[in-house]
Every structure is written in C-alpha cells, then in structure tokens.
Design a protein around this motif. Structure first.
Motif, mmCIF file in Angstrom:
data_model
loop_
_atom_site.group_PDB
_atom_site.id
_atom_site.type_symbol
_atom_site.label_atom_id
_atom_site.label_comp_id
_atom_site.label_asym_id
_atom_site.label_seq_id
_atom_site.Cartn_x
_atom_site.Cartn_y
_atom_site.Cartn_z
ATOM 1 N N UNK A 1 0.842 -1.196 0.000
ATOM 2 C CA UNK A 1 0.000 0.000 0.000
ATOM 3 C C UNK A 1 0.880 1.249 0.000
ATOM 4 N N UNK A 2 0.338 2.322 -0.508
ATOM 5 C CA UNK A 2 0.969 3.621 -0.409
ATOM 6 C C UNK A 2 0.309 4.368 0.753
ATOM 7 N N UNK A 3 1.044 4.567 1.830
ATOM 8 C CA UNK A 3 0.513 5.256 3.009
ATOM 9 C C UNK A 3 1.373 6.480 3.288
ATOM 10 N N UNK A 4 0.750 7.641 3.267
ATOM 11 C CA UNK A 4 1.465 8.903 3.486
ATOM 12 C C UNK A 4 2.640 9.043 2.520
ATOM 13 N N UNK A 5 2.432 8.592 1.284
ATOM 14 C CA UNK A 5 3.436 8.744 0.253
ATOM 15 C C UNK A 5 4.547 7.726 0.280
ATOM 16 N N UNK A 6 4.444 6.733 1.168
ATOM 17 C CA UNK A 6 5.506 5.729 1.276
ATOM 18 C C UNK A 6 4.925 4.342 1.067
ATOM 19 N N UNK A 7 5.755 3.449 0.528
ATOM 20 C CA UNK A 7 5.349 2.057 0.317
ATOM 21 C C UNK A 7 5.342 1.331 1.653
ATOM 22 N N UNK A 8 4.284 0.562 1.927
ATOM 23 C CA UNK A 8 4.210 -0.171 3.192
ATOM 24 C C UNK A 8 3.471 -1.483 2.999
ATOM 25 N N UNK A 9 4.021 -2.542 3.619
ATOM 26 C CA UNK A 9 3.388 -3.857 3.660
ATOM 27 C C UNK A 9 3.670 -4.449 5.039
ATOM 28 N N UNK A 10 2.685 -5.068 5.640
ATOM 29 C CA UNK A 10 2.841 -5.577 7.005
ATOM 30 C C UNK A 10 3.863 -6.708 7.069
ATOM 31 N N UNK A 11 3.799 -7.646 6.121
ATOM 32 C CA UNK A 11 4.532 -8.897 6.243
ATOM 33 C C UNK A 11 6.042 -8.727 6.420
ATOM 34 N N UNK A 12 6.746 -8.006 5.540
ATOM 35 C CA UNK A 12 8.203 -7.925 5.712
ATOM 36 C C UNK A 12 8.622 -7.261 7.008
ATOM 37 N N UNK A 13 7.865 -6.281 7.462
ATOM 38 C CA UNK A 13 8.194 -5.603 8.718
ATOM 39 C C UNK A 13 8.035 -6.571 9.886
ATOM 40 N N UNK A 14 6.944 -7.323 9.883
ATOM 41 C CA UNK A 14 6.702 -8.282 10.953
ATOM 42 C C UNK A 14 7.742 -9.403 10.941
ATOM 43 N N UNK A 15 8.086 -9.901 9.761
ATOM 44 C CA UNK A 15 9.048 -11.005 9.669
ATOM 45 C C UNK A 15 10.430 -10.574 10.131
#
Length: 420
Positions: free
Chosen positions: A296-310
């Motif tokens: 997703x694009x959130x506040x102009x930045x790319x974000x995805x839950x999975x890689x951050x959590x892993x």
C-alpha cells in the motif's frame, strides 16, 4: 462496537489497507526478550502406516484435501513433542531427526508469546483500533475469519511462527545448520512471502498440525533457497482446486437452491469452513492474496505488514533460541479406566489457533453428543461434558483424526533461570 451482518462488505484489498493503517509503522516494536528458561518436553515418534512414510491422519488429509498432491511430494516429521510454554499453556509441535530438533518449535512459540505481549500492551495500536469507522469494521467483518484487529494480528503472528517451524522439517536439505542460520535463511529467501502467496490458510494450518509439508527446496547460487518448480505447480493446483470447490458449493446454493450468500454460508458452514468461506466469495477468475502481503501507499511511502513483521520475528527468534535450555522428560500415559472427576472435563488443545479451529473442535465434540461449555482460544482450554473416561478417549481420537492433539496435562509454566 457491534456491526450487523448486513453492514459487512467482502473486499480483500480494503481489509488489507485497514490492517496496514493500523499496523504502520510496525507491529510489536516494544517486544521484550523473556528471561532465560528451562523448558521440559515429552517426545514420541510418529508411527507411519506399513509401507508408507505417512501416518494415517496424514494420508487421509492428503487424499481428501490436497489433490493433486502426491504422497512422494510430502515430507513428514519423525517425532511429535509436547511442552508447556512460559505462559503455562500446553503446546505440541513436530521435528525431523535429520534436522534442527525440538528447539525450533519451542523457541518459535516463545517468540510468538513475546510478540503477543507487545501487541496487547501497545496503547497506540489500541487507540487506532478504537478509531475505526463502522465501514472499516464492516470490511473486516465481511472479509476476515477473525474480525477483531487484535485477533487478526495475533493469528497472523502465529501463522508466521508455524511457517518457520513447519519448513524446519526440510532443514537438512538447506545450507543452514543451526536454528539461527535457518531463521535468517528463511527470511532472506523470502519463504514467508512464498507461503503468503502460494499456500492457502487451511492447508498451512492443517498440515502443520499433522507434522507434514508438501514442499521441496532448490538452493540458489547466492546460498538462499527457493521453492522448486514442482512445488510451485503443486501448490497452485491445490489452491485452484480449493477455490473451485468453494465456488461450486456457493453456486449450487445460490442458483440451484436460491439461497442468499449469508444463508448459503450458514447452511453449508462445514464445507465452506473447511475450505475457507472467503474463497467462496471471490469473483470468478480472481486468486486470493494474503492481506499482510499486499503493498500500500501510506502517506506517500510504500508499506506492507509482512516484511516488517518477519524482520521483527526473526530478530526475536534468534535471540530467544539462545536463551532456552531444553530437557526431554518421560510422558505419562492417560488411563482409560475409572471414574471421570468433575475437574477432568477440562483439557487443552495446543494447536487450536483461530476461530476456524474453535468451530471445528466444537462441531466434532457436539457431533458425538458432547456438550462444550467453554473454549478459550488464548489459553487453548476446553471444558466439555464427557460421559466417561472411554467417551473422552474416543472424543480425543476424533479430534486427532481432525488434525488436533488434545492433552489433559495440567499446565505448568516453564522455569525461568536467573540471569547472572
């Protein structure tokens, strides 16, 4: 807050975005290392059928739910273990004697608990959840099996742990020789992303409970591993077969029988629950995507839950695995004779991990005329009215046939060691 069923809306991308907005910048940032601990476990060999490397439960599940996967594409664990975690909750897991041993499932569980604790004390996350609109909650209600955001994140964390422990059955076919090397290798090889995109939910949960995995690895020149081409093709075929079956049931219910979608789900709950009712609601030609893996694009930045959590999961697992001392102990066999005391109505199902499990376990027991009084997803505790020790024994066998491993052992927390 209560949302009516008619306010719900099935939309996987919208549900994913709701969760991403809640999770950003990252879940469980405050996770703490637990004390050093000594954990005792019991160990029993799995008993394959004569002339096979699979147990009866594995073979039956393979034949019914994993078409067109072949037996030779499946690796089975060699042993099942049972232990009580640091929260005092019984657990079961599997390992292969040619691999990394029981440390991976046990350290994985402690990692999950640490992340859960951080999740439950995250005041900022709790505030963001409280600010969800009715529309956002309706999307979660219509799209996800566990509707509350905390439960969704909790189950997602546990799924990541299952993926690590289950793939450890294949550790001897990788370049990784220690639990830490293996955990880092799985992260760097993007195996969690492969699970999110190639597997479907029920396949991962049910094969994990049975100590089996339908995957082979191919080592790459850079030292990482990937799923083999045969694995990718088989996983895709199994997922497509599952989706087609879900669509067939829903089409028959809504066109031939003239039922509404909600009435069809209610009538064919068992069939659609086993193969995930969400797949029955997918538009034709659409393939499901893991909510945590969607970008997703959130506040102009790319974000995805999975890689951050892993990343966080791997960091914690590597630290925790060095802080545990394991000791194998003898197991006590349960007697099937004598009177059943009132307190013996309670038992634990360590591999119960989501609302689907709750419904399956409840349905199995109630189909045998056994009333379920209490079933707690967090503590894994179930209270039911068994008529006799023999009745309880038969009920446990039925649950094992469904892929669960009930135990009557009273939980005792792991022993914390003083850090000097």
């Amino acid at each position: 807050m209560t949302i009516n069923a008619h306010d719900s809306r099935y939309d996987r991308r919208a549900a994913s975005r709701v969760l991403a907005c809640l999770a950003r910048p990252g879940l469980c940032e405050g996770a703490q290392l637990p004390p050093r601990a000594r954990i005792e476990y019991t160990c029993a060999p799995l008993r394959p059928e004569p002339g096979s490397h699979l147990t009866l439960s594995q073979r039956l599940y393979l034949g019914r739910f994993m078409k067109p996967c072949r037996p030779d594409q499946v690796t089975s664990a060699t042993h099942r273990i049972a232990w009580t975690d640091s929260d005092g909750i019984p657990n079961t897991g599997h390992f292969h004697t040619g691999g990394l041993g029981p440390i991976v499932p046990i350290a994985m569980r402690e990692t999950v608990l640490s992340l859960w604790r951080a999740l439950s004390t995250d005041a900022a996350l709790a505030h963001r959840i409280s600010q969800l609109t009715d529309r956002e909650r309706g999307v979660l209600l219509g799209t996800t099996t566990d509707h509350e955001p905390f439960d969704i994140f909790r189950v997602g964390i546990e799924a990541a742990g299952r993926a690590l422990a289950q793939h450890a059955l294949l550790a001897r076919w990788t370049p990784y020789r220690t639990p830490i090397e293996f955990a880092i290798g799985m992260r760097d090889s993007s195996i969690y992303g492969a699970v999110a995109t190639r597997w479907y939910w029920e396949l991962q949960a049910s094969t994990y409970r049975r100590g089996m995995i339908a995957v082979t690895f191919a080592t790459q020149p850079d030292g990482t591993v990937r799923y083999s081409a045969d694995t990718v093709a088989t996983l895709r075929s199994m997922k497509d077969t599952t989706i087609a079956e879900a669509h067939r049931i829903m089409r028959r219910a809504t066109t031939v029988e003239g039922l509404s979608v909600s009435d069809a789900i209610a009538k064919y709950h068992d069939e659609l629950d086993l193969i995930s009712r969400q797949y029955a609601l997918l538009p034709p030609g659409t393939r499901p995507a893991c909510l945590a893996a969607m970008p997703h694009q959130l506040d102009g930045a790319h974000y995805s839950i999975l890689p951050v959590l892993i990343d966080r999961f791997t960091e914690l697992f590597c630290a925790i695995s060095t802080r545990l001392t394991l000791a194998e102990i003898a197991s006590d066999e349960e007697s099937d004779t004598g009177e059943l005391a009132a307190e013996e109505r309670a038992f634990w199902v360590p591999d119960m991990n989501c609302q689907h499990c709750v419904r399956t376990i409840t349905g199995t027991l109630e189909s045998m005329g056994i009333t379920v009084h209490e079933i707690d997803l967090i503590t894994k505790r179930v209270v039911a009215d068994f008529r006799s020790p023999r009745n309880r024994h038969r009920a446990f066998e039925a649950l094992r046939d469904s892929g669960y491993n009930p135990t009557v052992e009273t939980p005792a927390p792991a022993t914390a060691e003083k850090v000097v």
